[in-house]
Design an enzyme around this catalytic site. Sequence first.
Site, mmCIF file in Angstrom:
data_model
loop_
_atom_site.group_PDB
_atom_site.id
_atom_site.type_symbol
_atom_site.label_atom_id
_atom_site.label_comp_id
_atom_site.label_asym_id
_atom_site.label_seq_id
_atom_site.Cartn_x
_atom_site.Cartn_y
_atom_site.Cartn_z
ATOM 1 N N LEU A 7 47.478 23.127 46.810
ATOM 2 C CA LEU A 7 48.146 22.541 45.346
ATOM 3 C C LEU A 7 47.935 23.796 44.081
ATOM 4 O O LEU A 7 46.859 23.828 43.502
ATOM 5 C CB LEU A 7 47.860 21.161 45.122
ATOM 6 C CG LEU A 7 47.800 19.964 45.797
ATOM 7 C CD1 LEU A 7 47.564 18.437 45.586
ATOM 8 C CD2 LEU A 7 49.428 20.110 46.473
ATOM 9 N N ARG A 14 44.746 24.043 29.087
ATOM 10 C CA ARG A 14 42.987 24.232 28.211
ATOM 11 C C ARG A 14 43.005 25.832 28.397
ATOM 12 O O ARG A 14 41.653 26.043 27.488
ATOM 13 C CB ARG A 14 42.238 23.181 28.276
ATOM 14 C CG ARG A 14 42.970 21.761 27.725
ATOM 15 C CD ARG A 14 41.840 21.279 27.939
ATOM 16 N NE ARG A 14 41.581 20.242 29.109
ATOM 17 C CZ ARG A 14 40.834 20.105 29.542
ATOM 18 N NH1 ARG A 14 39.366 19.775 29.239
ATOM 19 N NH2 ARG A 14 40.761 19.637 30.649
ATOM 20 N N GLU A 153 42.616 6.849 38.864
ATOM 21 C CA GLU A 153 42.411 8.336 38.085
ATOM 22 C C GLU A 153 41.223 7.418 36.292
ATOM 23 O O GLU A 153 41.044 6.680 36.112
ATOM 24 C CB GLU A 153 42.743 8.142 37.600
ATOM 25 C CG GLU A 153 43.779 8.518 39.121
ATOM 26 C CD GLU A 153 43.433 10.667 39.060
ATOM 27 O OE1 GLU A 153 42.963 11.197 38.751
ATOM 28 O OE2 GLU A 153 43.058 10.188 40.791
ATOM 29 N N ASN A 168 36.763 11.796 44.039
ATOM 30 C CA ASN A 168 37.814 12.154 44.629
ATOM 31 C C ASN A 168 37.541 13.651 44.909
ATOM 32 O O ASN A 168 37.556 14.178 43.586
ATOM 33 C CB ASN A 168 38.901 11.318 44.920
ATOM 34 C CG ASN A 168 40.292 12.544 45.092
ATOM 35 O OD1 ASN A 168 39.794 12.807 45.938
ATOM 36 N ND2 ASN A 168 41.067 12.487 44.376
ATOM 37 N N TYR A 364 34.835 69.347 37.826
ATOM 38 C CA TYR A 364 35.588 68.100 38.367
ATOM 39 C C TYR A 364 35.861 68.811 40.112
ATOM 40 O O TYR A 364 36.317 70.330 40.829
ATOM 41 C CB TYR A 364 37.004 68.041 37.489
ATOM 42 C CG TYR A 364 38.389 67.170 38.684
ATOM 43 C CD1 TYR A 364 38.234 65.984 38.976
ATOM 44 C CD2 TYR A 364 39.586 68.111 38.807
ATOM 45 C CE1 TYR A 364 39.051 65.533 39.815
ATOM 46 C CE2 TYR A 364 41.081 67.778 38.878
ATOM 47 C CZ TYR A 364 40.586 66.331 39.915
ATOM 48 O OH TYR A 364 41.359 65.600 40.986
ATOM 49 N N ASN A 375 26.516 75.297 45.624
ATOM 50 C CA ASN A 375 26.307 75.299 44.449
ATOM 51 C C ASN A 375 27.462 75.367 43.599
ATOM 52 O O ASN A 375 27.965 75.956 43.556
ATOM 53 C CB ASN A 375 24.719 76.391 43.767
ATOM 54 C CG ASN A 375 24.362 76.194 43.049
ATOM 55 O OD1 ASN A 375 23.679 75.361 42.671
ATOM 56 N ND2 ASN A 375 24.497 76.961 42.077
ATOM 57 N N ASN A 384 44.179 71.088 41.220
ATOM 58 C CA ASN A 384 44.955 70.601 41.724
ATOM 59 C C ASN A 384 46.332 70.335 42.274
ATOM 60 O O ASN A 384 46.134 69.762 42.320
ATOM 61 C CB ASN A 384 43.927 69.285 43.004
ATOM 62 C CG ASN A 384 43.773 68.685 41.556
ATOM 63 O OD1 ASN A 384 43.416 68.675 40.479
ATOM 64 N ND2 ASN A 384 43.821 67.374 41.946
ATOM 65 N N TYR A 385 46.662 69.969 40.753
ATOM 66 C CA TYR A 385 47.754 70.276 40.812
ATOM 67 C C TYR A 385 48.230 70.710 39.607
ATOM 68 O O TYR A 385 48.595 71.528 38.258
ATOM 69 C CB TYR A 385 47.519 68.524 39.530
ATOM 70 C CG TYR A 385 49.222 67.551 39.892
ATOM 71 C CD1 TYR A 385 50.075 67.527 40.583
ATOM 72 C CD2 TYR A 385 49.005 66.908 37.976
ATOM 73 C CE1 TYR A 385 50.932 66.239 40.691
ATOM 74 C CE2 TYR A 385 50.351 66.472 37.907
ATOM 75 C CZ TYR A 385 51.484 66.558 38.361
ATOM 76 O OH TYR A 385 52.178 65.533 38.336
#
Length: 459
Positions: A7, A14, A153, A168, A364, A375, A384-385
Amino acid sequence: MNNAVILAGGQGKRMKSDIPKPMFKVLGEPMLEWVIKACEGAGLSSLCIVKGFKAEIIDEYLGGRYETVLQEERLGTGHAVMQAVPFMEKNGGGNTLVLCGDAPFIDSETIKRSLEMHEQEGNSITVITADVDDPTGYGRIIRGEKGISSIVEEKDATEAQKEICEINSGAYWFKTADLIETLGELTRNNSQGEYYLTDSVFIALGKGRSVGAYKTENSIAVLGANDRMGLLELNTIARMAVIEKHLENGVEFVCLDGIIIGRDVEIGAGTQILPGTDLRGKTVIGKDCRIGPNCIIDDCTVEDNVSLNYVQAFKSKVDAGVKIGPFVHIRPGSHIKSGVKIGDFVEIKNSTIGEGTAVAHLTYVGDSDVGKKVNFGCGTVTVNYDGIVKSRCEIGDHCFIGCNTNLIAPVKLGKWAYTAAGTTITKDVPDYALAIDRGTVQIKEGYSLRKLKTKLEKA
Ligand code: UD1
Ligand code: CA
């Protein structure tokens, strides 16, 4: 076939949030996921999740992994289970386990044991109960001569019933056929005007069926979160349980500040975890490592004798004897091989870094295959882009990359290649070669003196 209905339709007002309550996270995983895993661990594979409030969030999270059913209006736990009747009918005979999606600590063992009892006693319903110190808010178990006689309850309980500490859990096994029949007989005659699933107990008893109670030793199994404070408490319980497990396994914690470890994380003996370390997902850490301070390690495999200091690493592999940090970001798809040293302000993405290579600072490395004992000079950038496509760089063993080198991908440096500081590499460099790309330096003698003179004359 035995099956489970979870369920998860409630809102949890709250919490003051637009997220359905079962989606709030405990130790990084939605409470609903904890419940699903407990079912799976008990061998239940046929699950149905009842969604209601913000159902789309649950759909998106589950991504079609399990059957779901929509409860259009929230008319109580009985009404929620009614929505799953077609699912239960499809599963034929057998038993149905009903669970609350916001009580994450129900465990597989309790599920298995309670089913055994349910079957042995031939019960129509077996309620999973627990003794708790503070039963406030829970349904109380009213014991009868045999098994239980009803669940009351809090809002409907008398003062005497409120004293009862057996509660319960909200999880129960039902004979599926009996449950389907009983659901049709639930009414809304109670203080909340809801269809209470718990009323199925006295309905079953009225039909002469037996109802049992399986009292779990795991008293946290019943805990749910009604507000943010409750959620924090669940997180604290789960977090400490995980840390205790690692302490028993020989992991060292000098102080627990800011340490959060997901429950699937594995850590080898002799490893030290320092403050501010957040280990997530399926991370595996080897023996004798030093992790932290201030690391996020998510879905990574880290071998023995590794030191990670102020590192954030995701979906990557770090081999034995590597030292990384401080202030390093290892992005997904990286493999850092043994003996590598990575220093401050370095980002590695989707790259392999070969054995013994050093990337000491301000660098990077993205989409690259780097060989052994390379090294990297300070300020190396793999470019790279190009704005449209990403390309790879290949860097051979023993390369020596001068400071502030740009490697414009796709490009390859052969083994033992050198690049001069400040060089932008736009074509492949063969083995053993030096690539240098520099204007001639011109020296203008006395330049600043002449400047100063002009300035003084004007003043
Ligand atoms: C319920 C039980 C109570 C038990 C407690 C354990 C009833 C009547 N009472 O109370 O005996 O001690 O759980 O936590 O069953 N839900 C829906 N749709 C609805 C209402 C609820 O999907 O219309 C879901 C909620 O998302 C939640 C679960 O059912 O996961 C339990 O609902 P909740 O409202 O918390 O039940 P309680 O009143 O706490
Ligand atoms: Ca509840």
